[in-house]
Design a protein around this motif. Structure first.
Motif, short mmCIF file in Angstrom:
data_model
loop_
_atom_site.label_atom_id
_atom_site.label_comp_id
_atom_site.label_asym_id
_atom_site.label_seq_id
_atom_site.Cartn_x
_atom_site.Cartn_y
_atom_site.Cartn_z
N ILE A 1 9.69 14.81 -1.53
CA ILE A 1 10.12 15.59 -0.35
C ILE A 1 11.50 15.82 -0.71
CG2 ILE A 1 10.31 15.59 2.16
CD1 ILE A 1 7.36 15.24 1.15
N LEU A 2 11.86 17.07 -0.71
CA LEU A 2 13.30 17.51 -1.11
C LEU A 2 14.09 17.77 0.14
CD1 LEU A 2 12.51 20.17 -3.67
CD2 LEU A 2 13.08 17.53 -4.13
N ASP A 3 15.39 17.63 0.26
CA ASP A 3 16.15 17.92 1.30
C ASP A 3 16.44 19.31 1.54
OD1 ASP A 3 16.94 15.21 1.38
OD2 ASP A 3 18.78 15.49 0.08
N GLU A 4 15.92 20.18 0.52
CA GLU A 4 15.98 21.61 0.71
C GLU A 4 15.05 21.93 1.82
OE1 GLU A 4 14.48 25.52 -1.85
OE2 GLU A 4 14.71 23.72 -2.85
N ALA B 1 -4.67 -2.56 19.50
CA ALA B 1 -6.01 -2.95 19.51
C ALA B 1 -6.57 -3.95 18.30
CB ALA B 1 -6.85 -1.44 19.19
N GLY B 2 -5.39 -4.20 17.29
CA GLY B 2 -5.63 -5.14 16.48
C GLY B 2 -5.54 -4.54 14.98
N THR B 3 -5.31 -3.34 14.91
CA THR B 3 -5.14 -2.60 13.73
C THR B 3 -3.92 -3.18 12.98
OG1 THR B 3 -6.10 -0.76 14.61
CG2 THR B 3 -4.92 -0.41 12.23
N ARG B 4 -3.99 -3.65 11.51
CA ARG B 4 -3.06 -4.22 10.64
C ARG B 4 -3.13 -3.62 9.38
NH1 ARG B 4 -2.04 -5.33 15.27
NH2 ARG B 4 -1.72 -7.23 16.28
N PHE B 5 -3.74 -2.71 9.31
CA PHE B 5 -3.67 -1.65 8.10
C PHE B 5 -3.41 -0.33 8.28
CE2 PHE B 5 -6.49 -0.07 4.22
CZ PHE B 5 -5.26 0.34 3.59
N PHE B 6 -2.41 0.21 7.64
CA PHE B 6 -1.68 1.34 8.04
C PHE B 6 -1.46 2.06 6.78
CE2 PHE B 6 -0.39 -1.21 11.34
CZ PHE B 6 -0.58 -0.71 12.70
N ASP B 7 -2.19 3.38 6.76
CA ASP B 7 -1.96 4.19 5.39
C ASP B 7 -1.35 5.40 5.56
OD1 ASP B 7 -2.83 4.98 2.54
OD2 ASP B 7 -3.41 6.47 3.77
N THR B 8 -0.23 5.86 4.93
CA THR B 8 0.43 7.07 5.21
C THR B 8 0.66 7.74 3.74
OG1 THR B 8 2.40 7.97 6.25
CG2 THR B 8 2.49 5.77 5.14
N ALA B 9 1.62 8.85 3.74
CA ALA B 9 2.10 9.38 2.43
C ALA B 9 3.23 10.42 2.77
CB ALA B 9 0.92 10.35 2.36
N PRO B 10 3.99 10.63 1.90
CA PRO B 10 4.97 11.73 2.04
C PRO B 10 4.68 13.14 2.38
CG PRO B 10 5.44 10.25 0.05
CD PRO B 10 3.95 9.86 0.50
N PHE B 11 3.51 13.28 1.93
CA PHE B 11 3.11 14.89 2.24
C PHE B 11 2.54 14.84 3.69
CE2 PHE B 11 -1.25 17.56 1.93
CZ PHE B 11 -0.55 18.78 1.73
N TYR B 12 2.28 14.00 4.27
CA TYR B 12 1.91 14.16 5.79
C TYR B 12 3.29 14.64 6.72
CZ TYR B 12 -2.18 11.48 4.21
OH TYR B 12 -3.21 10.74 3.47
N GLY B 13 3.07 15.87 6.80
CA GLY B 13 4.25 16.70 7.53
C GLY B 13 5.69 16.48 6.91
N ALA B 14 5.75 16.55 5.49
CA ALA B 14 6.84 16.30 4.68
C ALA B 14 7.60 15.17 5.03
CB ALA B 14 7.61 17.65 4.46
N GLY B 15 7.00 14.05 4.93
CA GLY B 15 7.81 12.98 5.63
C GLY B 15 7.55 12.48 6.87
#
Length: 337
Positions: A83-86, A41-55
């Motif tokens: 985000i830990l391996d634990e 659709a032309g989106t070229r800006f993506f925002d994410t975070a480690p918190f979202y679903g623990a990675g």
């Protein structure tokens, strides 16, 4: 370079919180199809975070973006949580965010706004995303329990740690800019008052929307303009209530919000306006706003967002919202441009 100057293809980005299995367990192929639809659709800006679903959101986004040239898109993520391996055995529960990502990965998540924690967080994000660099980095959720001692300690750790590190990375050209990634106005106000750091922008979620904008309008947006700090508006649909959902502030919408949404919908229906159009275009009408990043977890929602941003809205619609006190008299509207 400002956020607006950095954007490759317009102000409409994609917020990837839903890809972290926010509210529901999303199949991998559906998540991938949603990112694919955004790209097409032309989106070229993506925002994410480690918190979202623990990675999980970073992993899913990175898998899709691995098919693209890195110079063809703008990418932002966040620091402040590691985000830990634990792996935990009980349900994921995140304070004021509740069980928002209960269907995400079971890795333990901890707060860390220190300098070392910031570097560690960035390294983890780069690995999960499978990229060699980030464009913007936001200091995430430094707003819980805003007036409590715990929050004050978090902010002080970020002031002496994350903010200093990100300032240095920006000055060295490692990242293009940084700021806060929060859903409260007050931390951004405080950050803008600090003389020792120079934020480039801020991601403000849910605080400059059709349903909630008075405080940000009066307290933050003028100061951001004065400082040359542009705002990326997150959560333009107020957790979904402005897009046909039932959530507001990550929980079931209270009766007064439901009533306000119904009033806006009735006005929109008379003018043949999509409430999504009104929500997106309102967010971007303020001169301090550089981008808006609605989230989505289904491919068809992406097309709706792009159509909503580009739809023509009669000036009389906006005037009626003002007259009916459904938006602030002082809020810039598309008709004011």
């Amino acid at each position: 370079m400002t956020i607006r100057e950095t954007l490759v293809n317009g102000p409409l980005g994609f917020g990837t919180a839903p890809l972290g299995n926010m509210f529901r367990d999303i199949p991998d192929d559906e998540a991938d199809a949603t990112v694919e639809a955004a790209w097409e659709a032309g989106t070229r800006f993506f925002d994410t975070a480690p918190f979202y679903g623990a990675g999980l959101a970073e992993i899913r986004l990175g898998k899709n973006l691995s098919r693209r040239k890195r110079d063809d898109y703008v990418l932002s993520t966040k620091v402040g949580r590691i985000i830990l391996d634990e792996v935990i055995t009980g349900p994921q529960e995140f304070g004021d965010k509740g069980t928002l990502f209960q269907y995400g990965r079971k890795n333990k998540v901890i707060f860390d706004y220190s300098a070392d924690g910031t570097k560690r967080s960035i390294e983890g994000s780069l690995k999960r995303l499978g990229v060699d660099r980030l464009d913007f980095v936001w200091i995430h959720d430094i707003a819980q329990d805003f007036y409590g001692d715990e929050w004050l300690a978090m902010f002080e750790a970020a002031r002496t740690g994350a903010m200093k590190v990100l300032d240095k990375l920006r000055d060295e050209g490692v990242i293009k800019g940084w700021g806060l990634g929060v859903n409260k106005v007050e931390p951004v106000e405080i950050m803008l008052g600090l003389s020792e750091v120079r934020p480039s922008g801020t991601l403000l979620a849910g605080r400059y929307t059709l349903l909630d904008h008075d405080y940000a309008l009066q307290r933050l947006m003028p100061k951001a303009q004065e400082k040359g700090v542009q705002i990326v508006v997150g959560g333009p649909y107020s957790s979904g209530i402005l897009a046909g959902g039932a959530h507001f502030e990550y929980s079931a919408a209270p009766p007064e919000i439901v009533t306000k949404v119904e009033k806006i919908k009735k006005t929109a229906a008379r003018y043949g306006v999509s409430i999504k159009s009104a929500a997106l275009q309102f967010c971007l009408a303020h001169p301090a706003s550089a981008a808006v990043i609605p989230g989505a977890s289904k491919p068809e929602r992406i097309a709706e967002d792009h159509a909503a941003l580009n739809a023509a809205i009669p000036g009389d619609f906006w005037q009626e919202l003002r007259q009916d006190k459904l938006v602030s008299d002082d809020a810039p509207l598309p008709i004011d441009r």
